[in-house]
Design an enzyme around this catalytic site. Structure first.
Site: not given
Ligand code: FUB
Length: 367
Positions: A61, A268
């Site tokens: 991320d 997301e």
């Molecule tokens: O790293 C945890 C979660 O996985 C992140 O918040 C999302 O965007 C995905 O990458």
């Protein structure tokens, strides 16, 4: 603080297999190819566009920023804590953040050590997920999602006088914040906006009209897709100034996506950047693993879907950031090249290219 040189472990097999164009450090340009960066393979023979920026810890991320002329990367710090994998992402059980930095893409990467630990966030329960950072008036702000002690995700903020931290967390989450994956964008007029949200394990489906309902499940294929959220930040950078709004994303005909459009709808990993006066909102489609983008004329949207920035990477999640440095644009992203495990990821970078009409050339992470 640790300064790391690029690991030769991954370069040697690639050099033997593919010749000298794979001998360059991650992110450098392959002569004669204006679109892609390094092409190289690991010992299993898989070919990757770029190599992990660090290999001594697992990172994911990546939110990159240029502060004081240097690239700072704010990633999640993946660790194996033995939590079984499930659809809510419980196996992403992160406990702290490290900040990475480098002078230029392709140069040595510094790991500045622990910048913030979950034990020092008074309201935190578990799962320190994808962060972002911002700078204004001598203070660096680290924004992070974490579940509170009732297992509900909110977004917190911590401050430091240095980009690499250590950061000191506020005692409470940002009021009215929820869900995950904050992206903080500074517009040219000095106003800051936060984009956030993630469905499924990120709990965004439980928030309707900004009210929490723990019983609310995922949407069905015929329902409208859930939209990311945004709010302007107050001058103190620790509160929202004004309402939390939905970020409208539409197709080329101006129509909203439905849940069944899961190769294009928001899941997301929001990111916002500005290119030639236009606002580019980019995000992950989650279960179809694309990184997409949509363009608008205002930081508040609406944004019209334009296409895929990054095709699916190895691993389940995809998450990114986009920055400009010394006249070139870069995409920071992650995959699971080092571990082969969904929850032990590694951050990478590659150059990003625009077409004349402002569209982004699609990147294939494995060739
Ligand atoms: O790293 C945890 C979660 O996985 C992140 O918040 C999302 O965007 C995905 O990458």
């Amino acid at each position: 603080m640790r300064v790391l040189k690029f690991s030769p472990v991954f370069i040697l097999p690639a050099a033997l297999a593919f010749g000298c164009y794979s001998c360059q450090p991650a992110g450098s340009s392959k002569s004669g190819d204006s679109t892609h960066t390094t092409i190289s393979a690991d010992s299993t023979g898989k070919e990757y566009l770029s190599q992990p920026l660090v290999s001594h810890i697992y990172t994911a991320d990546p939110s990159a920023h240029v502060f004081n002329g240097r690239i700072y990367i704010y990633p999640s710090h993946d660790t194996a804590t033995g939590i079984p994998e499930d659809d809510l992402g419980s196996h992403f059980d992160m406990k702290d953040f490290h900040v990475l930095s480098m002078d230029a893409v392709g140069g040595p990467v510094t790991d500045h050590g622990v910048a913030l630990s979950i034990k020092d966030i008074p309201w935190a329960g578990r799962q320190l997920w994808a962060p972002d950072a911002a700078y204004v008036n001598g203070t660096y702000y680290l924004y992070f999602p974490v579940k509170d002690k009732k297992d509900v995700f909110h977004i917190g903020v911590a401050t430091s006088t240095k980009p690499e931290g250590p950061f000191t967390a506020e005692k409470e989450p940002i009021p009215r914040s929820y869900s995950i994956d904050p992206c903080v964008f500074r517009d040219d007029d000095g106003k800051f906006y936060m984009y956030f949200g993630g469905i499924w394990g990120g709990q965004l489906q439980r928030w309707n009209s900004n009210q929490y309902d723990s019983a609310k499940g995922n949407r069905t294929p015929e329902e409208l897709a859930i939209l990311p959220r945004m709010a302007m930040l107050d001058k103190d950078m620790k509160h929202f100034d004004g309402p939390v709004d939905e970020v409208k994303i539409v197709d080329e005909k101006g129509q909203p996506f439905h849940e069944k459009d899961n190769d294009k709808r928001f899941f997301e990993a929001s990111w916002m950047h500005k290119y030639k006066g236009k606002y580019y909102f980019s995000y992950s489609t989650g279960d179809t693993h694309n990184l997409c983008y949509a363009i608008g004329d205002s930081p508040r949207g609406p944004f019209t879907y334009k296409g895929i920035i990054l095709k699916p990477v190895e691993g389940w999640t995809s998450h990114h950031s986009i920055i400009e440095k010394d006249g070139k644009w870069y995409l920071f992203y992650h995959d699971v090249q080092l571990s082969g495990k969904t929850y032990l990821r590694n951050v990478k970078v590659t150059e990003l290219h625009y077409n004349e009409d402002g569209s982004i050339q699609t990147i294939n992470p494995s060739l």
